[in-house]
Design an enzyme around this catalytic site. Structure first.
Site, short mmCIF file in Angstrom:
data_model
loop_
_atom_site.label_atom_id
_atom_site.label_comp_id
_atom_site.label_asym_id
_atom_site.label_seq_id
_atom_site.Cartn_x
_atom_site.Cartn_y
_atom_site.Cartn_z
N GLU A 1 0.82 -1.21 0.00
CA GLU A 1 0.00 0.00 0.00
C GLU A 1 0.85 1.26 0.00
O GLU A 1 0.47 2.28 -0.57
CB GLU A 1 -0.95 -0.01 1.20
N HIS B 1 1.61 2.12 -3.51
CA HIS B 1 0.52 2.93 -4.07
C HIS B 1 0.64 4.38 -3.58
O HIS B 1 0.44 5.33 -4.34
CB HIS B 1 -0.84 2.38 -3.63
#
Length: 681
Positions: free
Chosen positions: A470, A473
């Site tokens: 994550e 991202h």
């Protein structure tokens, strides 16, 4: 409306939303006002007498609706990460209204005519490459919304969009209700048999949060239930917990998602037919790297065979261990993780209880930040006292190597009943440079278990990998360096967006990262080299299982969305039949069974697109090889190319071209098979 904090000028540090001042009722008024303002701006762009130019049409569209964007980002970040019944009611009310607003924009004939005219004239417009790309995206967006259809078809397209928005919201809320309502209370020593201290501590913290002080509670958060399935020696409770986890969204009653799925699939197929596509999958993939369902199937089936073969070998090893303990029953899905942990201990002398003390959440966050510093020169400074939507949220200012402000990073790491399951990255504000430099505000949301009182949160290795994923991202959003919001950050093809995140996972497993940050939470001693070697040596352990449970989801997602007429589908029967046809091992279930398959049905982001993780994995495995080939996994020249062509580029160019600009060629699937330890088919 100046007293509405959502519509006033925010004087908060860094332009964070003034969370403490916002009441749920403020959202309805703010949405109505912001939509009206956006509608007036759109109508003015569409109705102007001047001939269309890039500036008076495309650039104007890019700057329109700023208030609506701000309200929407604030609202939907909260409905995912910290919702309540009031917000959920507003979400249900607003879903069709916002869909109607979007349809009225994209199906506006005057506005579409201006966009299409610019597209036809594009060769003579003297556009920059970035402007050309933005124009291309607008032309595709209007076309795929149905702007070229007749009046009756446009009306039906708008109706479908509104209904799908309602269904997607209902699906997500149903799953969250099932997840938050469930708790397995461990009352006796027999209930707690086999559970390690770290899991008992997390279960005690979960119980306390639910008003059950002194007890232990297992929830349906992966960070709670997966360790329970690994370590519990109470097979009956493992079965009970697993079946509750597996049945989310399937129980008859108000949270039953099976009818939602059937109607969603039928509406998606109808929309595809209106646009001239043979199936929804064909429609969706036409604007992806894969382009066609056949290309997706070719990738998935190439991996499926070797994965099933490996999974069957793994299942036999589990059965051996079970028989040695006197359990001659067939391995069931609620047994897999339990016996896999025993096999890992037997074959690799490695178990989770040995690893966890070295995987303290704070140190893994530090490792993710340090990796970004070494690759991209970023610096992270935690800020205290800033507005946040929950006390658990941490805020970091991100700066570049010269000390310039890059953006804000928010970390929301712990599970709670008000948060949907899973892990994701989102943005409260996206980067662009239309009217000066607008810097991003990025958030990572996780569902890790808290430690008990005065104890730190400890992660599994999978948890640590999720954090790195994550944060990859997050970097894609933070490092964005484009002019136009349309192509900012993660606004790229769905089967390309997982490249920056999955690539970032590779650095977690590097010895020079683990040796610095995998330190014992009590002693501060680094992970012993012998244990580190065992971690790295077992990196492909259980890959048959992991690949099968994922690939089954991707194949069924594709097959469902290829159905020309899925109306009236019996979802449970279809799932069972499709898995049988695939040859799904009976010991394994789909990673996400259809009634809680949020990627596919809680909105359209990954619908007919769950394959994207594997499509991107072909690239990420090959891309990391570019670093390994230099002999330095932090090679500055390779990192600079990665920054320029991938992390900062947003959707500035076609993803195939972006990857080739970084790597010098297209990706090689053999890198994926080697990474997963699977034999080539």
């Amino acid at each position: 409306m100046s007293d509405n904090p959502l519509l006033s000028t925010w004087s908060t540090p860094f332009g964070l939303p003034p969370f403490a001042d916002i009441r749920p009722a403020d959202y309805v008024a703010a949405f109505d006002t912001a939509m009206a303002e956006a509608r007036a701006e759109i109508d003015a762009i569409a109705g102007q007498a001047d001939a269309p130019t890039f500036d008076n049409t495309i650039r104007a569209l890019e700057t329109s609706g700023e208030a609506l964007t701000r309200v929407s980002r604030t609202f939907y970040n909260l409905t995912g990460a910290h919702t309540n019944p009031e917000l959920q009611a507003i979400e249900r009310e607003m879903a069709p209204k916002l869909a109607r607003h979007g349809s009225e924009t994209l199906l506006n004939p005057k506005l579409a005519a201006r966009v299409f005219a610019l597209w036809d004239q594009r060769a003579g417009l003297d556009l920059t490459p970035e402007q050309a790309r933005v124009l291309e995206r607008y032309q595709l967006m209007f076309t795929r919304a149905g702007a070229g259809l007749d009046a009756a078809a446009k009306t039906r397209m708008a109706e479908i969009s509104q209904r799908l928005a309602t269904l997607g919201t209902q699906f997500a809320q149903n799953v969250l209700k099932d997840e938050s309502d469930y708790q397995l209370v461990l009352e006796t020593e027999a209930d707690r048999a086999g559970l390690p201290d770290f899991l008992l501590a997390a279960a005690a913290a979960a119980a306390k949060e639910r008003g059950l002080d002194g007890k232990h509670v297992i929830t349906l958060s992966r960070s709670s239930i997966e360790p329970f399935l690994q370590f519990s020696t109470n097979r009956a409770l493992r079965e009970e917990a697993f079946k509750a986890w597996s049945a989310r969204g399937e129980a008859e009653g108000p949270t039953d998602n099976r009818g939602v799925i059937a109607e969603t699939l039928a509406l998606r197929a109808e929309r595809a037919r209106l646009l001239g596509y043979p199936s929804y999958a064909a429609y969706k993939l036409d604007d992806a790297m894969a382009r066609t369902p056949d290309a997706v199937r070719a990738l998935l089936t190439r991996v499926w065979g070797p994965a099933v073969e490996r999974a069957r070998e793994e299942a036999e090893k589990l059965a051996e261990v079970a028989r040695a303990e006197g359990n001659n029953a067939a391995i069931a899905p609620w047994d897999w993780r339990h016996y896999a942990e025993k096999v890992r201990k037997r074959d690799h002398d490695l178990d989770e209880t040995e690893l966890k003390p070295y995987l303290r959440l704070d140190k893994i966050i530090e490792a993710a930040f340090d990796t970004a510093t070494r690759l991209f020169g970023l610096r992270f400074e935690e800020k205290h006292g800033l507005p946040v939507y929950h006390p658990d949220v941490r805020v970091f200012e991100v700066s570049d190597a010269r000390g310039n402000h890059v953006g804000l990073f928010l970390g929301d790491y712990f599970a709670r009943p008000s948060k949907r399951s899973g892990a994701w990255m989102s943005a409260f504000r996206a980067q662009h440079k239309l009217d000066g430099e607008v810097r991003p505000i990025i958030v990572n949301v996780m569902n890790f278990s808290k430690g008990a009182d005065d104890e730190p949160a400890l992660l599994t290795f999978d948890d640590a990998r999720t954090l790195f994923h994550e944060f990859g991202h997050g970097l894609h959003g933070l490092l964005s360096d484009v002019t136009y919001p349309m192509i900012s950050g993660t606004s790229v093809a769905r089967d390309f967006v997982e490249l920056p995140s999955q690539l970032y996972e590779h650095w977690l497993s590097q010895p020079e990262v683990l040796s610095r940050f995998a330190v014992h939470y009590k002693t501060g001693e680094p992970m012993p080299k012998a244990l580190l070697d065992k971690v790295l040596g077992a990196r492909n352990f259980n890959q048959g299982f992991a690949t099968v449970e994922y690939t089954a989801c991707a194949l069924i997602d594709l097959a469902l969305h290829e159905m020309p007429d899925p109306s009236g589908l019996d979802v449970t029967a279809y799932e069972a039949s499709a898995l049988k046809d695939l040859g799904m091992p009976s010991e394994i279930t789909m990673r996400h069974r259809l009634p809680h398959f949020a990627h596919a049905f809680a909105g359209e982001g990954y619908s007919s697109g769950y394959y994207s993780y594997m499509w991107s994995e072909v690239m990420d495995a090959d891309a990391f090889s570019a670093f390994e080939e230099t002999g330095n996994v932090f090679d500055p020249a390779t990192a600079e190319k990665l920054y320029r062509h991938i992390y900062s580029a947003g959707g500035r160019q076609d993803p195939d071209a972006a990857y080739k600009a970084f790597r010098g060629r297209g990706p090689d699937i053999n890198a994926l098979l080697e990474k997963r330890g699977l034999k080539a088919a």
